[in-house]
Design a protein around this motif. Sequence first.
Motif, PDB file in Angstrom:
ATOM      1  N   SER A   1     -12.399   8.370 -29.102  1.00  0.00           N
ATOM      2  CA  SER A   1     -13.441   7.347 -29.150  1.00  0.00           C
ATOM      3  C   SER A   1     -12.789   5.975 -29.079  1.00  0.00           C
ATOM      4  N   ILE A   2     -13.019   5.257 -27.981  1.00  0.00           N
ATOM      5  CA  ILE A   2     -12.402   3.939 -27.806  1.00  0.00           C
ATOM      6  C   ILE A   2     -13.088   2.882 -28.641  1.00  0.00           C
ATOM      7  N   SER A   3     -14.308   3.147 -29.085  1.00  0.00           N
ATOM      8  CA  SER A   3     -15.042   2.152 -29.859  1.00  0.00           C
ATOM      9  C   SER A   3     -14.723   2.229 -31.351  1.00  0.00           C
TER      10      SER A   3
ATOM     11  N   TYR B   1     -21.633   5.619 -21.574  1.00  0.00           N
ATOM     12  CA  TYR B   1     -22.040   4.285 -21.125  1.00  0.00           C
ATOM     13  C   TYR B   1     -22.659   3.459 -22.261  1.00  0.00           C
ATOM     14  N   ASN B   2     -22.996   4.105 -23.360  1.00  0.00           N
ATOM     15  CA  ASN B   2     -23.610   3.407 -24.491  1.00  0.00           C
ATOM     16  C   ASN B   2     -22.609   3.218 -25.636  1.00  0.00           C
TER      17      ASN B   2
ATOM     18  N   GLY C   1     -20.397   5.204 -26.949  1.00  0.00           N
ATOM     19  CA  GLY C   1     -20.257   6.298 -27.903  1.00  0.00           C
ATOM     20  C   GLY C   1     -21.426   6.445 -28.856  1.00  0.00           C
ATOM     21  N   LYS C   2     -22.621   6.062 -28.405  1.00  0.00           N
ATOM     22  CA  LYS C   2     -23.797   6.196 -29.252  1.00  0.00           C
ATOM     23  C   LYS C   2     -24.900   6.921 -28.483  1.00  0.00           C
ATOM     24  N   ILE C   3     -25.570   7.812 -29.167  1.00  0.00           N
ATOM     25  CA  ILE C   3     -26.692   8.528 -28.571  1.00  0.00           C
ATOM     26  C   ILE C   3     -27.502   9.187 -29.690  1.00  0.00           C
ATOM     27  N   GLU C   4     -28.795   9.299 -29.487  1.00  0.00           N
ATOM     28  CA  GLU C   4     -29.637   9.954 -30.487  1.00  0.00           C
ATOM     29  C   GLU C   4     -29.465  11.470 -30.374  1.00  0.00           C
ATOM     30  N   ILE C   5     -29.006  12.063 -31.448  1.00  0.00           N
ATOM     31  CA  ILE C   5     -28.780  13.517 -31.457  1.00  0.00           C
ATOM     32  C   ILE C   5     -29.887  14.180 -32.278  1.00  0.00           C
ATOM     33  N   THR C   6     -30.580  15.110 -31.658  1.00  0.00           N
ATOM     34  CA  THR C   6     -31.690  15.835 -32.292  1.00  0.00           C
ATOM     35  C   THR C   6     -31.398  17.341 -32.246  1.00  0.00           C
TER      36      THR C   6
END
Length: 539
Positions: free
Chosen positions: A94-96, A67-68, A70-75
């Motif tokens: 990845s559609i973006s 929903y973002n 294809g972005k998310i903070e990965i830790t």
Amino acid sequence: MEALCDLQVDVNGEETFMVNKRIISSYSGRLGKLFSKSSCSTRNLKVIFNDFPGGAESFELMCRFCYNNGKIEITPLNTTLLSCAANFMEMSNSISGSDNLIEQTEKSLEEIRHWTWSELMVALRQCQNYFPVANKSGLLERCLDSVTVRLALASEPSPSPSTSSSDYSGVRFSCDTKSTESLKSSFSRATWWFEDLLITDESLLKMMVGSMIKQKLEHGTISKFLFFYQKSKFHTSVPHEKSKIMETVVDLLCSLEPSSIPCKSLFGILRVALGLSISKGCRNKLEIMIGSQMDQATLDNLLVPSPQGTNSLYDTNLVLRLVKAFLKEGTCGVPEVQLKKVANLMDLYIAEVAPDPCLKASKFLALAMVLPDFARDSFDDMYHAVDMYLEVHAGLSEEEKIKMCRALNYRKLSAKACKHLSENSKFPSKIITQALNSQQFKLKSLIRVSSNTSSIASSPCSCSDNIKKDEVGEQIVLYAGDLNLSTDNVRLRAQLQGMQSRVMELEKLCRKMQTQMTKVLRSRVSSSHKSRSLPRLCS
């Protein structure tokens, strides 16, 4: 207008999510293929996942990524969750135009060497929980390698203060779970990580130890960890779980260098294993490992109580198997020192079990004869054990008593033991006669050795040999002088006394020759000194 939430997703029965089918399927190859084959209407669709890695928490993280755009903070704390979810959902698209979730988690894993120890433990636990996906994707192997590399580096001497943090980042440890003081003490102990790795189950333990061996971690440390693991896990395990743990630990110990495994610890888990329903193969492996170190065992190690349903006090069958394993391990020849140690140990064990009224004669004889005859220099201890057995088992027939004495080598009995045997009413007269005949033959052999001394004494170079023969003569006199045979063997006693006189004569001759040879030797040495004192001619 397209419905915003037109797909229900049941995740492992934990929670049902209402999501947008188009958005989720555009990132998930798994859902994309599923919907392309489906002929159902676009409304009221429901997908049920029973084995989604990470459950509802992992699915929610994945939805946030979708929903973002294809972005998310990965830790380090969510990399494993996202990686497993991405591989399960086949999120390689990845559609973006930005990196897909699998690629993003891969980039995060490239920094795994900078993770703290506690972050690695979280990742390891998650990999275990989602084992099939984590193993298939290679995530588990990378996590294990990182853990064991950290352990291998930590086992090396501490770096100098000048070492930069970036260079030593591979062995940084988390301070969020340990105080500074406890962390310092951790470096001084090779076992600081044992408790942390108790999170592993049997399947992961096998992979962990395999990785430790690949990273050349000290085998002695690995064996200590395995013993610690077995003991710690047993506190909270039920019987069938204990059997599985024991079999796993034994299998892994077999993969280590035998010299790195303490014999005492092996006997410790053997006693525990005997009370479990472990496989015959596992028991055999354990006994073979112990057998290879039988020369390091103690009497207390061998005194294992007999299994339920048997009358004897100790498990003599187990000891027999261990000794046979010891002999089999040395197929190319057991070193004499080790063989004699085991023989001494078995003499102690046989003396301990001999008074057991329930010990069968066949079992006693098997224990007494399991080792080859040359393993013992003296059979005095064996004689006393047989004597004790006959005293406790007074009801044996004459034939059975004779059979029991097959354990004895009469030629290797001392004069004192032979004297005791000749006066021992518990032994059949036939055995006493055999023993005395054997002693007679032994004395004759020794006399021949002493007689040969006179034939070689005339040679000046045989001085040292003469001294040795003289010592033999003294032993013969002492040996024969101690004999005081019973009246039932008067003829043998007379012969032995005659031989004793002959030995005494030979002894005097040996002493006389020794004195003469000493004078000759001194004369030669004096002559040699004189010749050396002459001046050398000029060349």
